[in-house]
Design a protein around this motif. Structure first.
Motif, PDB file in Angstrom:
ATOM      1  N   TYR A 104       0.835  -1.193   0.000  1.00 23.41           N
ATOM      2  CA  TYR A 104       0.000   0.000   0.000  1.00 23.41           C
ATOM      3  C   TYR A 104       0.882   1.261   0.000  1.00 23.41           C
ATOM      4  N   ALA A 105       0.275   2.334  -0.449  1.00 25.48           N
ATOM      5  CA  ALA A 105       0.915   3.649  -0.348  1.00 25.48           C
ATOM      6  C   ALA A 105       0.100   4.469   0.646  1.00 25.48           C
ATOM      7  N   LEU A 106       0.742   4.895   1.716  1.00 25.93           N
ATOM      8  CA  LEU A 106       0.049   5.710   2.716  1.00 25.93           C
ATOM      9  C   LEU A 106       0.228   7.185   2.384  1.00 25.93           C
ATOM     10  N   LYS A 107      -0.886   7.910   2.457  1.00 23.33           N
ATOM     11  CA  LYS A 107      -0.869   9.350   2.219  1.00 23.33           C
ATOM     12  C   LYS A 107      -1.571  10.033   3.388  1.00 23.33           C
ATOM     13  N   VAL A 108      -1.324  11.327   3.542  1.00 22.99           N
ATOM     14  CA  VAL A 108      -2.013  12.115   4.567  1.00 22.99           C
ATOM     15  C   VAL A 108      -2.924  13.110   3.862  1.00 22.99           C
ATOM     16  N   ALA A 109      -4.219  12.962   4.103  1.00 24.39           N
ATOM     17  CA  ALA A 109      -5.212  13.850   3.480  1.00 24.39           C
ATOM     18  C   ALA A 109      -5.564  14.980   4.443  1.00 24.39           C
ATOM     19  N   SER A 110      -5.911  16.138   3.870  1.00 22.55           N
ATOM     20  CA  SER A 110      -6.285  17.291   4.690  1.00 22.55           C
ATOM     21  C   SER A 110      -7.179  18.214   3.883  1.00 22.55           C
ATOM     22  N   ASP A 111      -7.800  19.156   4.583  1.00 20.83           N
ATOM     23  CA  ASP A 111      -8.566  20.190   3.886  1.00 20.83           C
ATOM     24  C   ASP A 111      -7.610  21.069   3.079  1.00 20.83           C
ATOM     25  N   LYS A 112      -8.139  21.724   2.065  1.00 21.37           N
ATOM     26  CA  LYS A 112      -7.315  22.617   1.251  1.00 21.37           C
ATOM     27  C   LYS A 112      -6.790  23.800   2.062  1.00 21.37           C
ATOM     28  N   SER A 113      -7.468  24.099   3.162  1.00 24.97           N
ATOM     29  CA  SER A 113      -7.026  25.217   3.989  1.00 24.97           C
ATOM     30  C   SER A 113      -5.841  24.847   4.882  1.00 24.97           C
ATOM     31  N   HIS A 114      -5.544  23.563   4.940  1.00 23.60           N
ATOM     32  CA  HIS A 114      -4.425  23.140   5.785  1.00 23.60           C
ATOM     33  C   HIS A 114      -3.108  23.687   5.235  1.00 23.60           C
ATOM     34  N   LEU A 115      -2.232  24.131   6.129  1.00 25.52           N
ATOM     35  CA  LEU A 115      -0.984  24.768   5.714  1.00 25.52           C
ATOM     36  C   LEU A 115      -0.096  23.859   4.872  1.00 25.52           C
ATOM     37  N   LEU A 116      -0.173  22.547   5.112  1.00 24.96           N
ATOM     38  CA  LEU A 116       0.693  21.615   4.388  1.00 24.96           C
ATOM     39  C   LEU A 116      -0.069  20.839   3.317  1.00 24.96           C
ATOM     40  N   HIS A 117      -1.237  21.327   2.942  1.00 25.09           N
ATOM     41  CA  HIS A 117      -2.070  20.587   1.994  1.00 25.09           C
ATOM     42  C   HIS A 117      -1.324  20.293   0.687  1.00 25.09           C
ATOM     43  N   GLU A 118      -0.693  21.293   0.104  1.00 16.18           N
ATOM     44  CA  GLU A 118      -0.026  21.105  -1.193  1.00 16.18           C
ATOM     45  C   GLU A 118       1.140  20.122  -1.126  1.00 16.18           C
ATOM     46  N   PRO A 119       2.090  20.300  -0.203  1.00 18.57           N
ATOM     47  CA  PRO A 119       3.184  19.321  -0.181  1.00 18.57           C
ATOM     48  C   PRO A 119       2.732  17.922   0.205  1.00 18.57           C
ATOM     49  N   LEU A 120       1.744  17.806   1.088  1.00 19.37           N
ATOM     50  CA  LEU A 120       1.285  16.481   1.510  1.00 19.37           C
ATOM     51  C   LEU A 120       0.599  15.726   0.373  1.00 19.37           C
ATOM     52  N   GLU A 121      -0.063  16.476  -0.512  1.00 17.07           N
ATOM     53  CA  GLU A 121      -0.720  15.829  -1.651  1.00 17.07           C
ATOM     54  C   GLU A 121       0.274  15.066  -2.529  1.00 17.07           C
ATOM     55  N   LYS A 122       1.514  15.509  -2.537  1.00 13.88           N
ATOM     56  CA  LYS A 122       2.520  14.908  -3.413  1.00 13.88           C
ATOM     57  C   LYS A 122       3.313  13.787  -2.729  1.00 13.88           C
ATOM     58  N   LEU A 123       3.064  13.581  -1.448  1.00 17.28           N
ATOM     59  CA  LEU A 123       3.882  12.633  -0.686  1.00 17.28           C
ATOM     60  C   LEU A 123       3.135  11.336  -0.385  1.00 17.28           C
ATOM     61  N   SER A 124       3.895  10.259  -0.310  1.00 13.16           N
ATOM     62  CA  SER A 124       3.365   8.964   0.135  1.00 13.16           C
ATOM     63  C   SER A 124       4.522   8.157   0.709  1.00 13.16           C
ATOM     64  N   THR A 125       4.191   7.156   1.498  1.00 10.67           N
ATOM     65  CA  THR A 125       5.211   6.279   2.076  1.00 10.67           C
ATOM     66  C   THR A 125       4.705   4.840   1.985  1.00 10.67           C
ATOM     67  N   PRO A 126       5.556   3.878   1.658  1.00  6.66           N
ATOM     68  CA  PRO A 126       5.100   2.505   1.427  1.00  6.66           C
ATOM     69  C   PRO A 126       4.807   1.751   2.729  1.00  6.66           C
ATOM     70  N   LEU A 127       3.827   0.845   2.623  1.00 10.23           N
ATOM     71  CA  LEU A 127       3.457  -0.011   3.753  1.00 10.23           C
ATOM     72  C   LEU A 127       3.198  -1.417   3.193  1.00 10.23           C
ATOM     73  N   VAL A 128       3.713  -2.415   3.886  1.00  8.57           N
ATOM     74  CA  VAL A 128       3.496  -3.804   3.496  1.00  8.57           C
ATOM     75  C   VAL A 128       2.680  -4.499   4.556  1.00  8.57           C
ATOM     76  N   VAL A 129       1.550  -5.074   4.139  1.00  9.38           N
ATOM     77  CA  VAL A 129       0.677  -5.811   5.069  1.00  9.38           C
ATOM     78  C   VAL A 129       0.827  -7.308   4.758  1.00  9.38           C
ATOM     79  N   THR A 130       1.138  -8.066   5.798  1.00  6.46           N
ATOM     80  CA  THR A 130       1.309  -9.514   5.626  1.00  6.46           C
ATOM     81  C   THR A 130       0.129 -10.246   6.275  1.00  6.46           C
ATOM     82  N   ARG A 131       0.113 -11.535   6.082  1.00  3.83           N
ATOM     83  CA  ARG A 131      -0.956 -12.351   6.690  1.00  3.83           C
ATOM     84  C   ARG A 131      -0.736 -12.486   8.189  1.00  3.83           C
TER      85      ARG A 131
END
Length: 229
Positions: A202-229
């Motif tokens: 999976y790719a984890l992202k942080v969502a926020s309102d457009k009024s959030h100060l970090l909305h623009e940079p956060l939209e471009k960022l993601s970090t990988p996550l691996v889920v196992t059984r």
């Protein structure tokens, strides 16, 4: 004999006058009064420093609001400001998760890091926002939430005021968000049923309102996550 008697008496009277003198007046001995020296009051004790008195005066607002490492969950109260919230464009924003590999249903910590890459101080005025959340994606689509058609999207707005910080060169501001690796499926009445995320990447992202100060940079960022059984 009779003629000599008066002369003798005269001589005796003279003798008596010469041998018996009136006692001379004795001068009175001077009275000596011994005055004990007045005891001087003891000197006042020196002022006791705050740390010696067992009280902690704490850092001044100027010291508390300038630093190289801040945690959004523990920002100094004395840094509250009426200044409009803003972040400088020079601030570098990154995203990470710990741990990277988990079993479905486990909780991970997603960290937003704001870093000052400059060689001089940056002034940052942060404002809390009601809506900010971690979301999981697969193939570009949301994988941890299924909304019912009759339910509206969640969200919120940002409050007024800010926390003004002076971030030194190389300094960081971190915000940690707990994320449970589950999928929420809404049913009628907008009640969600949760199940563990299926195994996969999976790719984890942080969502926020457009009024959030970090909305623009956060939209471009993601970090990988691996889920196992």
């Amino acid at each position: 004999m009779r003629g000599g008697a008066p002369a003798c008496l005269a001589v005796l009277a003279a003798c008596a006058g010469s041998s018996t003198k009136a006692p001379e007046a004795t001068a009175a001995a001077p009275t000596v009064v011994v005055v004990a020296p007045t005891a001087e009051p003891p000197p006042a004790p020196p002022p006791v420093a705050a740390e010696d008195a067992g009280t902690d005066a704490g850092p001044s607002p100027r010291e508390a609001c300038r630093g190289s490492a801040f945690d959004v969950a523990k920002l100094p109260a004395q840094c509250a400001s009426r200044e409009l919230a803003h972040v400088p464009r020079e601030l570098a924003v990154s995203l990470s998760v710990e741990p990277v590999t988990v079993r479905g249903g486990d909780t991970v910590t997603v960290t937003i890091t704001m870093k000052n890459p400059m060689t001089e101080d940056l002034v940052v005025a942060l404002s809390g926002c009601d809506f900010i959340e971690v979301q999981a994606f697969q193939g570009g689509r949301r994988a941890d939430y299924k909304r019912h058609p009759s339910c509206g999207p969640g969200g919120g707005g940002c409050g007024t005021g800010s926390t003004r910080l002076v971030l030194g060169p190389g300094g960081t501001i971190t915000q940690r968000l707990a994320y449970q690796t589950e999928k929420a499926t809404e049913g009628p009445g907008c009640v969600a049923t949760k199940t563990p995320l299926a195994p996969g990447r999976y790719a984890l992202k942080v969502a926020s309102d457009k009024s959030h100060l970090l909305h623009e940079p956060l939209e471009k960022l993601s970090t990988p996550l691996v889920v196992t059984r």
